[in-house]
Write a protein that holds these residues in place. Structure first.
Motif, PDB file in Angstrom:
ATOM      1  N   VAL A 380       0.854  -1.191   0.000  1.00 28.62           N
ATOM      2  CA  VAL A 380       0.000   0.000   0.000  1.00 28.62           C
ATOM      3  C   VAL A 380       0.889   1.241   0.000  1.00 28.62           C
ATOM      4  O   VAL A 380       1.786   1.370   0.843  1.00 28.62           O
ATOM      5  CB  VAL A 380      -0.928   0.030   1.226  1.00 28.62           C
ATOM      6  CG1 VAL A 380      -1.799   1.285   1.211  1.00 28.62           C
ATOM      7  CG2 VAL A 380      -1.803  -1.219   1.263  1.00 28.62           C
ATOM      8  N   VAL A 381       0.651   2.142  -0.948  1.00 29.07           N
ATOM      9  CA  VAL A 381       1.377   3.412  -1.029  1.00 29.07           C
ATOM     10  C   VAL A 381       0.434   4.543  -0.641  1.00 29.07           C
ATOM     11  O   VAL A 381      -0.666   4.671  -1.191  1.00 29.07           O
ATOM     12  CB  VAL A 381       1.944   3.652  -2.439  1.00 29.07           C
ATOM     13  CG1 VAL A 381       2.567   5.045  -2.546  1.00 29.07           C
ATOM     14  CG2 VAL A 381       2.975   2.592  -2.799  1.00 29.07           C
ATOM     15  N   ASP A 382       0.856   5.338   0.316  1.00 34.39           N
ATOM     16  CA  ASP A 382       0.075   6.452   0.851  1.00 34.39           C
ATOM     17  C   ASP A 382       0.665   7.752   0.314  1.00 34.39           C
ATOM     18  O   ASP A 382       1.830   8.084   0.578  1.00 34.39           O
ATOM     19  CB  ASP A 382       0.151   6.416   2.384  1.00 34.39           C
ATOM     20  CG  ASP A 382      -0.782   7.406   3.073  1.00 34.39           C
ATOM     21  OD1 ASP A 382      -0.994   8.499   2.502  1.00 34.39           O
ATOM     22  OD2 ASP A 382      -1.250   7.108   4.179  1.00 34.39           O
ATOM     23  N   ALA A 383      -0.127   8.520  -0.443  1.00 37.13           N
ATOM     24  CA  ALA A 383       0.366   9.730  -1.115  1.00 37.13           C
ATOM     25  C   ALA A 383       0.192  10.997  -0.298  1.00 37.13           C
ATOM     26  O   ALA A 383       0.458  12.094  -0.803  1.00 37.13           O
ATOM     27  CB  ALA A 383      -0.349   9.894  -2.459  1.00 37.13           C
ATOM     28  N   ASP A 396       1.831  -0.845   7.947  1.00 36.57           N
ATOM     29  CA  ASP A 396       2.923  -1.256   7.060  1.00 36.57           C
ATOM     30  C   ASP A 396       2.853  -0.616   5.675  1.00 36.57           C
ATOM     31  O   ASP A 396       3.513  -1.081   4.747  1.00 36.57           O
ATOM     32  CB  ASP A 396       2.964  -2.790   6.907  1.00 36.57           C
ATOM     33  CG  ASP A 396       3.193  -3.486   8.235  1.00 36.57           C
ATOM     34  OD1 ASP A 396       3.997  -2.967   9.041  1.00 36.57           O
ATOM     35  OD2 ASP A 396       2.566  -4.534   8.471  1.00 36.57           O
ATOM     36  N   SER A 397       2.063   0.448   5.528  1.00 38.75           N
ATOM     37  CA  SER A 397       2.008   1.129   4.228  1.00 38.75           C
ATOM     38  C   SER A 397       3.251   1.984   4.026  1.00 38.75           C
ATOM     39  O   SER A 397       3.954   2.341   4.976  1.00 38.75           O
ATOM     40  CB  SER A 397       0.750   2.001   4.130  1.00 38.75           C
ATOM     41  OG  SER A 397       0.707   2.947   5.179  1.00 38.75           O
ATOM     42  N   LEU A 398       3.513   2.322   2.776  1.00 33.73           N
ATOM     43  CA  LEU A 398       4.684   3.100   2.383  1.00 33.73           C
ATOM     44  C   LEU A 398       4.250   4.530   2.095  1.00 33.73           C
ATOM     45  O   LEU A 398       3.359   4.758   1.273  1.00 33.73           O
ATOM     46  CB  LEU A 398       5.328   2.484   1.134  1.00 33.73           C
ATOM     47  CG  LEU A 398       6.514   3.196   0.498  1.00 33.73           C
ATOM     48  CD1 LEU A 398       7.698   3.217   1.457  1.00 33.73           C
ATOM     49  CD2 LEU A 398       6.900   2.518  -0.823  1.00 33.73           C
ATOM     50  N   ASN A 399       4.839   5.503   2.786  1.00 32.91           N
ATOM     51  CA  ASN A 399       4.483   6.901   2.591  1.00 32.91           C
ATOM     52  C   ASN A 399       5.382   7.543   1.544  1.00 32.91           C
ATOM     53  O   ASN A 399       6.575   7.719   1.740  1.00 32.91           O
ATOM     54  CB  ASN A 399       4.598   7.660   3.913  1.00 32.91           C
ATOM     55  CG  ASN A 399       4.132   9.106   3.830  1.00 32.91           C
ATOM     56  OD1 ASN A 399       4.660   9.979   4.491  1.00 32.91           O
ATOM     57  ND2 ASN A 399       3.120   9.370   3.029  1.00 32.91           N
ATOM     58  N   GLU A 407      11.113  13.372  -6.949  1.00 32.20           N
ATOM     59  CA  GLU A 407      12.385  12.985  -6.340  1.00 32.20           C
ATOM     60  C   GLU A 407      12.391  11.516  -5.924  1.00 32.20           C
ATOM     61  O   GLU A 407      13.444  10.870  -5.930  1.00 32.20           O
ATOM     62  CB  GLU A 407      12.662  13.839  -5.093  1.00 32.20           C
ATOM     63  CG  GLU A 407      12.960  15.304  -5.390  1.00 32.20           C
ATOM     64  CD  GLU A 407      11.711  16.119  -5.641  1.00 32.20           C
ATOM     65  OE1 GLU A 407      11.830  17.225  -6.214  1.00 32.20           O
ATOM     66  OE2 GLU A 407      10.600  15.640  -5.292  1.00 32.20           O
ATOM     67  N   ASN A 408      11.221  10.987  -5.554  1.00 30.36           N
ATOM     68  CA  ASN A 408      11.142   9.632  -4.997  1.00 30.36           C
ATOM     69  C   ASN A 408      10.508   8.630  -5.948  1.00 30.36           C
ATOM     70  O   ASN A 408       9.994   7.592  -5.532  1.00 30.36           O
ATOM     71  CB  ASN A 408      10.346   9.663  -3.685  1.00 30.36           C
ATOM     72  CG  ASN A 408      11.065  10.431  -2.604  1.00 30.36           C
ATOM     73  OD1 ASN A 408      12.281  10.340  -2.479  1.00 30.36           O
ATOM     74  ND2 ASN A 408      10.324  11.204  -1.826  1.00 30.36           N
ATOM     75  N   PHE A 409      10.572   8.922  -7.217  1.00 32.47           N
ATOM     76  CA  PHE A 409       9.976   8.060  -8.238  1.00 32.47           C
ATOM     77  C   PHE A 409      10.500   6.628  -8.149  1.00 32.47           C
ATOM     78  O   PHE A 409       9.759   5.660  -8.313  1.00 32.47           O
ATOM     79  CB  PHE A 409      10.284   8.669  -9.615  1.00 32.47           C
ATOM     80  CG  PHE A 409       9.854   7.825 -10.772  1.00 32.47           C
ATOM     81  CD1 PHE A 409       8.512   7.623 -11.034  1.00 32.47           C
ATOM     82  CD2 PHE A 409      10.793   7.241 -11.612  1.00 32.47           C
ATOM     83  CE1 PHE A 409       8.116   6.852 -12.109  1.00 32.47           C
ATOM     84  CE2 PHE A 409      10.404   6.477 -12.675  1.00 32.47           C
ATOM     85  CZ  PHE A 409       9.061   6.274 -12.934  1.00 32.47           C
ATOM     86  N   ILE A 430      -3.793  11.987  -9.129  1.00 34.98           N
ATOM     87  CA  ILE A 430      -2.690  12.770  -9.686  1.00 34.98           C
ATOM     88  C   ILE A 430      -1.429  11.909  -9.749  1.00 34.98           C
ATOM     89  O   ILE A 430      -0.753  11.834 -10.783  1.00 34.98           O
ATOM     90  CB  ILE A 430      -2.421  14.043  -8.852  1.00 34.98           C
ATOM     91  CG1 ILE A 430      -3.621  14.984  -8.871  1.00 34.98           C
ATOM     92  CG2 ILE A 430      -1.174  14.769  -9.376  1.00 34.98           C
ATOM     93  CD1 ILE A 430      -3.450  16.220  -7.985  1.00 34.98           C
ATOM     94  N   MET A 431      -1.108  11.266  -8.615  1.00 33.62           N
ATOM     95  CA  MET A 431       0.094  10.439  -8.588  1.00 33.62           C
ATOM     96  C   MET A 431      -0.007   9.282  -9.570  1.00 33.62           C
ATOM     97  O   MET A 431       0.962   8.963 -10.265  1.00 33.62           O
ATOM     98  CB  MET A 431       0.364   9.917  -7.185  1.00 33.62           C
ATOM     99  CG  MET A 431       1.662   9.118  -7.084  1.00 33.62           C
ATOM    100  SD  MET A 431       2.041   8.454  -5.452  1.00 33.62           S
ATOM    101  CE  MET A 431       2.563   9.939  -4.593  1.00 33.62           C
ATOM    102  N   ALA A 432      -1.171   8.657  -9.640  1.00 37.22           N
ATOM    103  CA  ALA A 432      -1.350   7.546 -10.574  1.00 37.22           C
ATOM    104  C   ALA A 432      -1.100   7.986 -12.011  1.00 37.22           C
ATOM    105  O   ALA A 432      -0.466   7.271 -12.797  1.00 37.22           O
ATOM    106  CB  ALA A 432      -2.756   6.961 -10.435  1.00 37.22           C
ATOM    107  N   SER A 433      -1.587   9.173 -12.363  1.00 41.48           N
ATOM    108  CA  SER A 433      -1.388   9.655 -13.735  1.00 41.48           C
ATOM    109  C   SER A 433       0.086   9.910 -14.024  1.00 41.48           C
ATOM    110  O   SER A 433       0.577   9.618 -15.123  1.00 41.48           O
ATOM    111  CB  SER A 433      -2.210  10.928 -13.976  1.00 41.48           C
ATOM    112  OG  SER A 433      -1.673  12.059 -13.296  1.00 41.48           O
ATOM    113  N   ILE A 434       0.814  10.439 -13.034  1.00 41.13           N
ATOM    114  CA  ILE A 434       2.246  10.678 -13.212  1.00 41.13           C
ATOM    115  C   ILE A 434       2.990   9.358 -13.369  1.00 41.13           C
ATOM    116  O   ILE A 434       3.850   9.204 -14.253  1.00 41.13           O
ATOM    117  CB  ILE A 434       2.806  11.488 -12.032  1.00 41.13           C
ATOM    118  CG1 ILE A 434       2.221  12.908 -12.030  1.00 41.13           C
ATOM    119  CG2 ILE A 434       4.332  11.552 -12.078  1.00 41.13           C
ATOM    120  CD1 ILE A 434       2.559  13.712 -10.798  1.00 41.13           C
TER     121      ILE A 434
END
Length: 470
Positions: A380-383, A396-399, A407-409, A430-434
């Motif tokens: 799980v990625v938390d934006a 245990d999600s990733l921030n 920078e963190n691509f 937004i993040m998904a589109s990037i």
């Protein structure tokens, strides 16, 4: 005293209008100036001055267009050196607007030219102070933006100047003065601004951490720069536009507000240096969008996200907008200096699909579906922002905050499916589109974000009030 705050929520910015006895003045106006001209016209007043508190970094001010259209004089504080005609006020210089007096008070710190304007009514009573980015409600301006002009101006040096300005120029003023800042909560010009947009100076002396009477300069500097983070990449470019000048908004709209057929749109998009920006609602974007387009919805904090993520104000753009929102989108892009729109897709995504051009989608599921699919092995990625993540998150999600994705691509999982969410569903799309524009398609967006997830059985950390976090 007749003063009107004109607040623009999408960029958390406040301009101010005053009028007395046929004279009017604007403070820190936005780039679209017709509303200010109309406001003065309703009062049968002439705009005499356009006061700028400093060279803004987070938006392009309307001072030049407003001066040309109104005949008003632009005023900056001491040390300002704009590349256009302006009055450079001296410290404590006074200006008359009808029977009102506006006193310039030089308050370097946020920037070297930063100046506050003391408002004195027709009876000689000090009514309020327009503080720009020197003093906010609950915070003060960040001291690292002037480094865009010279590396010699370290944030520590500017913080030292700001400490002196607050103690020597602002805090001795009367407690009943109304503080009128240029920004509220959500602006990147500070880190701890209140949702309130005005307050008394006396209350700020009691509640604003930066105005503690027993604070040393060293303590002030440490607290001010702690956790500040890097300013958005577009800030220095906006500063230069405000110093050097810019093309009028009328001409920007005229050359940009051009409807393009799908074939015309595709031809321009394939030139290689053009980005397709889709500003519709995220629910529409996930269902169908032009491949490799970037989503930033106009209904959210649109302009700041454009500036923070696209970064280069010279980026050429093609737009996909909701019907009737074309000019508004162009205008809101211009607020942060993105003036190179080449046109928009006429009749929207439906026209694109009608001629048989390819579209893409984003796999998007409800919080309940996420709960059904979730397991201890799920990624799980938390934006969201770190402070939001620390307050409560999926175990245990990733921030990976959205504003750091450039920078963190490389931190994004690339070989396994992962779930992506934010607070309500806007930032995650937004993040998904990037990510998809960079070839990462192994993601599933969670609709409604954390607001929805915490209503399910997905295990989350215990909520901690953000105000208690350091």
């Amino acid at each position: 005293m007749k003063i009107e705050q004109i607040y623009t929520g999408c960029i958390a910015q406040a301009a101010y209008y005053i009028e007395n006895n046929g004279d009017a003045a604007l403070f820190d106006p936005l780039r679209e100036v017709q509303p200010y001209l109309d406001r003065a016209s309703r009062d049968n007043a002439k705009i005499k001055y356009i006061f700028e508190t400093h060279f803004h970094a987070d938006f392009v001010s309307g001072h030049i267009d407003l001066a040309q259209k109104s005949g008003g004089k632009i005023v900056f504080g001491p040390t300002a050196n704009p590349e256009f005609e302006a009055i450079i006020a001296t410290d404590n210089q006074e200006f008359k607007v009808g029977n009102y007096t506006i006193k310039a008070i030089h308050t370097p710190g946020h920037t070297l030219e930063s100046t506050c304007y003391l408002l004195i009514d027709e009876n000689g009573k000090q009514h309020g102070i327009i503080t720009g980015d020197t003093l906010f409600i609950g915070d003060v301006g960040r001291p690292d933006l002037a480094q865009a002009l010279t590396a010699e101006l370290t944030q520590e040096k500017l913080a030292s100047y700001l400490f002196d300005s607050l103690r020597n120029k602002i805090m001795p003023l009367a407690d009943d003065l109304i503080v009128y800042p240029s920004h509220g909560a959500g602006s990147a010009c500070g880190k701890n601004m209140s949702k309130e947009t005005t307050d008394t100076l006396g209350n700020q002396k009691k509640t604003n951490y930066a105005l503690r009477a027993d604070m040393t300069k060293e303590e002030f500097t440490k607290e001010l720069v702690d956790g500040l983070g890097l300013p958005p990449a577009y800030f220095p470019q906006n500063v230069m536009l405000n110093i050097k000048g810019y093309e009028s908004l009328d001409s920007i709209i005229e050359k940009s507000n051009i409807g393009l057929s799908p074939t015309e749109f595709e031809t321009i998009a394939n030139q290689g240096d053009v980005l397709v920006l889709d500003v519709r609602h995220e629910n529409d974007f996930v269902k169908a969008h032009i491949p490799n387009s970037i989503f930033i919805g106009i209904h959210g904090n649109f302009a700041p996200w454009v500036g923070s993520l696209l970064r280069d104000v010279n980026q050429k753009l093609l737009l996909v907008t909701p019907e009737g929102k074309e000019e508004e989108t162009i205008t809101r892009l211009s607020r942060v200096g993105f003036d190179h729109v080449l046109g928009y897709l006429k009749d929207g995504i439906e026209a694109w699909q009608k001629v048989g051009f390819e579209t893409d989608t984003i796999e998007s599921i409800s919080p309940e579906e996420f709960s059904n699919q979730f397991s201890k092995n799920s990624i799980v990625v938390d934006a969201r922002k770190p402070i939001e993540y620390e307050a409560e998150h999926v175990e245990d999600s990733l921030n990976i905050p959205l504003d750091s994705i450039n920078e963190n691509f490389q931190s994004v999982p690339k070989d396994k499916k992962f779930f992506l969410h934010c607070a309500g569903g806007y930032r995650s799309v937004i993040m998904a589109s990037i990510l998809k524009s960079r070839g990462i398609h192994n993601l599933i967006n969670v609709e409604k974000g954390m607001n929805g997830i915490k209503q399910t059985t997905v295990p989350c950390t215990k909520f901690v009030c953000p105000s208690t976090l350091k």
